[in-house]
Design a protein around this motif. Sequence first.
Motif, mmCIF file in Angstrom:
data_model
loop_
_atom_site.group_PDB
_atom_site.id
_atom_site.type_symbol
_atom_site.label_atom_id
_atom_site.label_comp_id
_atom_site.label_asym_id
_atom_site.label_seq_id
_atom_site.Cartn_x
_atom_site.Cartn_y
_atom_site.Cartn_z
ATOM 1 N N TRP A 258 0.823 -1.211 0.000
ATOM 2 C CA TRP A 258 0.000 0.000 0.000
ATOM 3 C C TRP A 258 0.857 1.261 0.000
ATOM 4 O O TRP A 258 0.546 2.239 -0.679
ATOM 5 C CB TRP A 258 -0.935 -0.016 1.213
ATOM 6 C CG TRP A 258 -2.129 -0.916 1.023
ATOM 7 C CD1 TRP A 258 -2.423 -1.666 -0.081
ATOM 8 C CD2 TRP A 258 -3.182 -1.168 1.968
ATOM 9 N NE1 TRP A 258 -3.585 -2.369 0.108
ATOM 10 C CE2 TRP A 258 -4.075 -2.090 1.355
ATOM 11 C CE3 TRP A 258 -3.442 -0.724 3.262
ATOM 12 C CZ2 TRP A 258 -5.221 -2.544 1.996
ATOM 13 C CZ3 TRP A 258 -4.583 -1.174 3.907
ATOM 14 C CH2 TRP A 258 -5.461 -2.069 3.286
ATOM 15 N N HIS A 261 2.178 1.671 -3.445
ATOM 16 C CA HIS A 261 1.103 2.120 -4.324
ATOM 17 C C HIS A 261 0.845 3.613 -4.125
ATOM 18 O O HIS A 261 0.674 4.361 -5.097
ATOM 19 C CB HIS A 261 -0.163 1.310 -4.024
ATOM 20 C CG HIS A 261 -1.119 1.259 -5.171
ATOM 21 N ND1 HIS A 261 -0.844 0.598 -6.343
ATOM 22 C CD2 HIS A 261 -2.349 1.806 -5.335
ATOM 23 C CE1 HIS A 261 -1.869 0.733 -7.170
ATOM 24 N NE2 HIS A 261 -2.792 1.464 -6.585
ATOM 25 N N ALA A 262 0.829 4.046 -2.859
ATOM 26 C CA ALA A 262 0.641 5.472 -2.565
ATOM 27 C C ALA A 262 1.796 6.304 -3.118
ATOM 28 O O ALA A 262 1.591 7.407 -3.652
ATOM 29 C CB ALA A 262 0.532 5.676 -1.055
ATOM 30 N N TYR A 263 3.023 5.769 -3.025
ATOM 31 C CA TYR A 263 4.205 6.464 -3.557
ATOM 32 C C TYR A 263 4.071 6.662 -5.069
ATOM 33 O O TYR A 263 4.401 7.731 -5.600
ATOM 34 C CB TYR A 263 5.452 5.648 -3.235
ATOM 35 C CG TYR A 263 6.756 6.390 -3.403
ATOM 36 C CD1 TYR A 263 7.336 7.063 -2.337
ATOM 37 C CD2 TYR A 263 7.416 6.413 -4.632
ATOM 38 C CE1 TYR A 263 8.539 7.742 -2.479
ATOM 39 C CE2 TYR A 263 8.616 7.084 -4.786
ATOM 40 C CZ TYR A 263 9.172 7.749 -3.705
ATOM 41 O OH TYR A 263 10.360 8.428 -3.861
ATOM 42 N N ILE A 265 1.229 6.793 -6.818
ATOM 43 C CA ILE A 265 0.171 7.765 -7.091
ATOM 44 C C ILE A 265 0.666 9.192 -6.843
ATOM 45 O O ILE A 265 0.413 10.104 -7.639
ATOM 46 C CB ILE A 265 -1.068 7.458 -6.224
ATOM 47 C CG1 ILE A 265 -1.718 6.148 -6.673
ATOM 48 C CG2 ILE A 265 -2.083 8.598 -6.301
ATOM 49 C CD1 ILE A 265 -2.878 5.695 -5.822
ATOM 50 N N ILE A 266 1.409 9.377 -5.740
ATOM 51 C CA ILE A 266 1.961 10.701 -5.437
ATOM 52 C C ILE A 266 2.947 11.135 -6.521
ATOM 53 O O ILE A 266 2.980 12.299 -6.933
ATOM 54 C CB ILE A 266 2.642 10.694 -4.056
ATOM 55 C CG1 ILE A 266 1.590 10.538 -2.955
ATOM 56 C CG2 ILE A 266 3.459 11.960 -3.832
ATOM 57 C CD1 ILE A 266 2.183 10.315 -1.578
ATOM 58 N N LEU A 271 1.244 15.895 -6.488
ATOM 59 C CA LEU A 271 0.512 16.667 -5.482
ATOM 60 C C LEU A 271 0.535 18.165 -5.779
ATOM 61 O O LEU A 271 0.647 18.993 -4.875
ATOM 62 C CB LEU A 271 1.069 16.399 -4.081
ATOM 63 C CG LEU A 271 0.932 14.958 -3.549
ATOM 64 C CD1 LEU A 271 1.489 14.865 -2.139
ATOM 65 C CD2 LEU A 271 -0.514 14.501 -3.577
ATOM 66 N N ASP A 277 -5.632 15.898 -5.866
ATOM 67 C CA ASP A 277 -4.737 14.744 -5.859
ATOM 68 C C ASP A 277 -4.844 13.889 -4.593
ATOM 69 O O ASP A 277 -4.713 12.665 -4.659
ATOM 70 C CB ASP A 277 -3.278 15.216 -6.024
ATOM 71 C CG ASP A 277 -3.063 15.939 -7.341
ATOM 72 O OD1 ASP A 277 -3.828 15.653 -8.282
ATOM 73 O OD2 ASP A 277 -2.143 16.769 -7.426
ATOM 74 N N LEU A 278 -5.073 14.502 -3.441
ATOM 75 C CA LEU A 278 -5.141 13.729 -2.202
ATOM 76 C C LEU A 278 -6.264 12.682 -2.207
ATOM 77 O O LEU A 278 -6.064 11.575 -1.695
ATOM 78 C CB LEU A 278 -5.298 14.668 -1.002
ATOM 79 C CG LEU A 278 -4.008 15.355 -0.525
ATOM 80 C CD1 LEU A 278 -4.294 16.261 0.669
ATOM 81 C CD2 LEU A 278 -2.951 14.324 -0.149
ATOM 82 N N LEU A 281 -5.515 9.039 -3.178
ATOM 83 C CA LEU A 281 -4.886 8.090 -2.257
ATOM 84 C C LEU A 281 -5.916 7.131 -1.663
ATOM 85 O O LEU A 281 -5.542 6.080 -1.132
ATOM 86 C CB LEU A 281 -4.159 8.841 -1.142
ATOM 87 C CG LEU A 281 -2.963 9.705 -1.583
ATOM 88 C CD1 LEU A 281 -2.354 10.421 -0.396
ATOM 89 C CD2 LEU A 281 -1.903 8.848 -2.280
ATOM 90 N N VAL A 284 -5.770 3.502 -2.898
ATOM 91 C CA VAL A 284 -4.667 2.607 -2.546
ATOM 92 C C VAL A 284 -5.153 1.215 -2.123
ATOM 93 O O VAL A 284 -4.631 0.203 -2.593
ATOM 94 C CB VAL A 284 -3.784 3.252 -1.449
ATOM 95 C CG1 VAL A 284 -2.827 2.239 -0.857
ATOM 96 C CG2 VAL A 284 -3.004 4.419 -2.033
#
Length: 311
Positions: A258, A261-263, A265-266, A271, A277-278, A281, A284
């Motif tokens: 996770w 995955h978040a990395y 997307i960021i 951002l 963009d937030l 998340l 995820v």
Amino acid sequence: AGVDIQTACLGLYCGRTVLAVNGSVETYGDCGVCPRGQRTDDNKICRECVGSPDRYDWLYLGFMAMLPLVLHWFFIEWYSGKKSSSALLQHVTALFECTIAAMVTLLVSDPVGSLHIRSCKVKKLSDWYTMLYNPSPDYINTVHCTHEAVYPLYTIVFIYYAFCLVLMMLLRPLLVKKIACGLGKSDRFKNIYAALYFFPILTVLQAVGGGLLYYAFPYIILVLSLVTLAVYMSASEVESFKDLLVRKKRLVVLFSHWLLHAYGIISISKLDKLEQDLPLLALVPAPALFYLLTAKYTEPSRILSEGGNGH
């Protein structure tokens, strides 16, 4: 007669160095390669890199720093064996090695002694491959203007890998020899041998594909995190939330994926607009939830039994 290469600065990355500055008047040298830490401006003058990496540059460096750490963890887990209790301590040691290597790399980079680095802005893919753009004005002699236009994003990765390797060779053998009692003599050092293979591979990958990785790494992270999570959950026979809670290790692997995955997307969104963009998340956990909700319907034994009943 050959072309006078001094009258016009040819090539994408050839420039003139500033020899002296008298008030507002600058004296320039011959056209050629820019010194380290400089790159050409629009007027083909070599200018010092005085900027700092933007958020995307730091995310890229973070990705390159994570690669050896993730590979360390993978091979430690792969070769530790089920009976070995030393895996956790080796995981922590690998994290310590990579963290110290990253800090030392930043400290020895310009400006020395600071965790900040000065850099040149990446403008296009060719900035990573200046060696491919050396001009040949007379089609015989080549003017060599190869320099690090993306200073220091290209070479800092090599420095980091070198420190990682040195720290691993200093710390890990002593640690493994003392604590890896559950493994045979031939098995306890296998994760170190694996590192001696993957560090040269990572070095060649950065040397050849650094520019491509710079633009593609967010999508590589997303795809790999999805594929490896699905493979792990399938191999571990995780088919429900209850299966996840049986062993803490499965939850650790899930949360690690996770985070990756978040990395990713960021890195894609950068951002730039937090309000847009937030919320991304929140996606995820979606792949893991989708897997858990559909795993019972795609189990091979069930499909085969239902197919047999249909006939």
